[in-house]
Scaffold this motif. Sequence first.
Motif, PDB file in Angstrom:
ATOM      1  N   UNK A   1      -4.871 -14.233 -41.743  1.00  0.00           N
ATOM      2  CA  UNK A   1      -4.844 -15.575 -42.332  1.00  0.00           C
ATOM      3  C   UNK A   1      -3.547 -15.780 -43.106  1.00  0.00           C
ATOM      4  N   UNK A   2      -3.090 -14.729 -43.807  1.00  0.00           N
ATOM      5  CA  UNK A   2      -1.849 -14.847 -44.600  1.00  0.00           C
ATOM      6  C   UNK A   2      -0.634 -14.922 -43.678  1.00  0.00           C
TER       7      UNK A   2
ATOM      8  N   UNK B   1      -0.259 -18.355 -42.548  1.00  0.00           N
ATOM      9  CA  UNK B   1       0.266 -19.261 -43.585  1.00  0.00           C
ATOM     10  C   UNK B   1       1.744 -19.049 -43.839  1.00  0.00           C
TER      11      UNK B   1
ATOM     12  N   UNK C   1       0.771  -9.265 -48.951  1.00  0.00           N
ATOM     13  CA  UNK C   1      -0.269  -8.901 -47.991  1.00  0.00           C
ATOM     14  C   UNK C   1       0.122  -9.246 -46.556  1.00  0.00           C
TER      15      UNK C   1
ATOM     16  N   UNK D   1     -17.382  -5.125 -47.555  1.00  0.00           N
ATOM     17  CA  UNK D   1     -15.994  -5.022 -48.016  1.00  0.00           C
ATOM     18  C   UNK D   1     -15.938  -4.579 -49.472  1.00  0.00           C
TER      19      UNK D   1
ATOM     20  N   UNK E   1      -1.731  -6.371 -54.242  1.00  0.00           N
ATOM     21  CA  UNK E   1      -2.350  -7.649 -53.869  1.00  0.00           C
ATOM     22  C   UNK E   1      -3.771  -7.752 -54.412  1.00  0.00           C
ATOM     23  N   UNK E   2      -4.140  -6.843 -55.312  1.00  0.00           N
ATOM     24  CA  UNK E   2      -5.452  -6.975 -55.939  1.00  0.00           C
ATOM     25  C   UNK E   2      -5.301  -7.129 -57.454  1.00  0.00           C
TER      26      UNK E   2
ATOM     27  N   UNK F   1     -10.982  -4.880 -42.037  1.00  0.00           N
ATOM     28  CA  UNK F   1     -11.180  -6.087 -42.842  1.00  0.00           C
ATOM     29  C   UNK F   1      -9.854  -6.605 -43.397  1.00  0.00           C
TER      30      UNK F   1
ATOM     31  N   UNK G   1      -8.069 -10.350 -43.148  1.00  0.00           N
ATOM     32  CA  UNK G   1      -7.562 -11.132 -44.276  1.00  0.00           C
ATOM     33  C   UNK G   1      -6.060 -11.396 -44.092  1.00  0.00           C
TER      34      UNK G   1
ATOM     35  N   UNK H   1      -2.509 -14.651 -62.172  1.00  0.00           N
ATOM     36  CA  UNK H   1      -3.203 -15.950 -62.151  1.00  0.00           C
ATOM     37  C   UNK H   1      -3.613 -16.355 -63.561  1.00  0.00           C
TER      38      UNK H   1
ATOM     39  N   UNK I   1      -2.348 -10.098 -58.436  1.00  0.00           N
ATOM     40  CA  UNK I   1      -2.704 -11.513 -58.323  1.00  0.00           C
ATOM     41  C   UNK I   1      -3.669 -11.959 -59.426  1.00  0.00           C
ATOM     42  N   UNK I   2      -4.640 -11.103 -59.742  1.00  0.00           N
ATOM     43  CA  UNK I   2      -5.608 -11.487 -60.773  1.00  0.00           C
ATOM     44  C   UNK I   2      -4.921 -11.618 -62.128  1.00  0.00           C
TER      45      UNK I   2
END
Lengths: 95, 315
Positions: free
Chosen positions: B211-212, B215, B288, B30, B264-265, B204, B208, B272, B268-269
């Motif tokens: 999972x989102x 949630x 995402x 990935x 989303x890359x 991939x 990912x 955060x 978020x970083x």
Amino acid sequence: MEPDKYLLTIVSESILEDRMIDEIRELGANGYTVTDARGWGKHGKRRGKWQQDSNIQIQVVGSRELCEAICARLKDQYQADFGLLLLISPVEVKN
Amino acid sequence: MAFEPVVLFFLLGVIAGLAKSDLKIPTAVYEALSVYLLLAIGITGGVKLAESTLLPLILPGLAILLVGCLIPLICYPVLQYFGGLKRADSASLAAHYGSVSVVTFSVAVAFLAQAGLDYEGHMVVFLVLLEIPALVVGILLARAGMAGKTRWGKTLREVFFGKSIFLLIGGLIIGFAAGPDHIGPLEPLFFDLFKGLLAFFLLEMGLVAAAKIADFRYYGKFLIGFAIVMPVFSAVLGVFLGWGLGLSLGGTLLLATLYASASYIAAPAAMRIAVPEANPALSIGASLGVTFPFNIFVGVPLYFWMADLLYSMGG
């Protein structure tokens, strides 16, 4: 007998790695070990697939005072907003 | 209408994820794919850029960036007053929706290739530039009138030297330096294999995103609606701006897709670090889990249809 060395284990978010290491060194640690980690807890599941979703485990061996000082600093800085687990345990260093 | 089969790999990944299949793309693969994708997009844009003149781009570029700053300023009050979200969460989401997604852009590029349409190389420059202003606006929105210092140094380092911007700019420069005359030996890897490797990457991403998506049921109807309506609104801005600036149909589709996409890359970083009190699950879940799948399946063809309509009406 009071052991002379303690192992501090920190589990937190990968994005904090550089910052935490700066602080650990600033407080006087002689070394540290970082490993990638994944798991589940209060901040949800951390799958370790990419940076936003992965954890690290940092281990430091040192005196009780050093370990306590690092814990106090990290709690103050990160506990409110980030996933953070801090453990201290007595260890015997064999070499 | 052109159909881009590469998005089906995303669907395959989502199904595997929801069905708890043991399908896994190794993390190292990935990582390698994301490095490849960023370089390939950068190099492709750089080669196209070498064929065009740069000076006339400055004014349209400013207009494009200005609208890029406007989008988070529209998102923020909507999220705060209609969504009832906290200030930090609204600001963080605004930054995510103002910033852009490289993979969504890649899907639009693949869509154009499928439709046999060309686009302006400098759209890749805007892909790089549009990542940044919304993040700054988002941080300012979160911090306005609040005590506590912002970690600008660390945040900007994360933005500029984080791999996405760094590799895009690097690829752009390499492509520009090589130009169409010298890129030959790299063509099979960076141009011909692009779609195939994008397919792996989307597989991939599907895993990912699954999972989102799982949630996301906790986050409520408002956010799901926002994650669908906001991209369409931003895309309309992009379609009109692209048309007004006289971009090609392909260029306008890419501009609309850039405005519609949510980061989303990079975001978020950056968020955060700069706005740690914002809940990262909300913004990543929305961008995402909802906006990305919406954009690649419905959005890109819809924005193309809107642009096509405007171009055939307006000439």
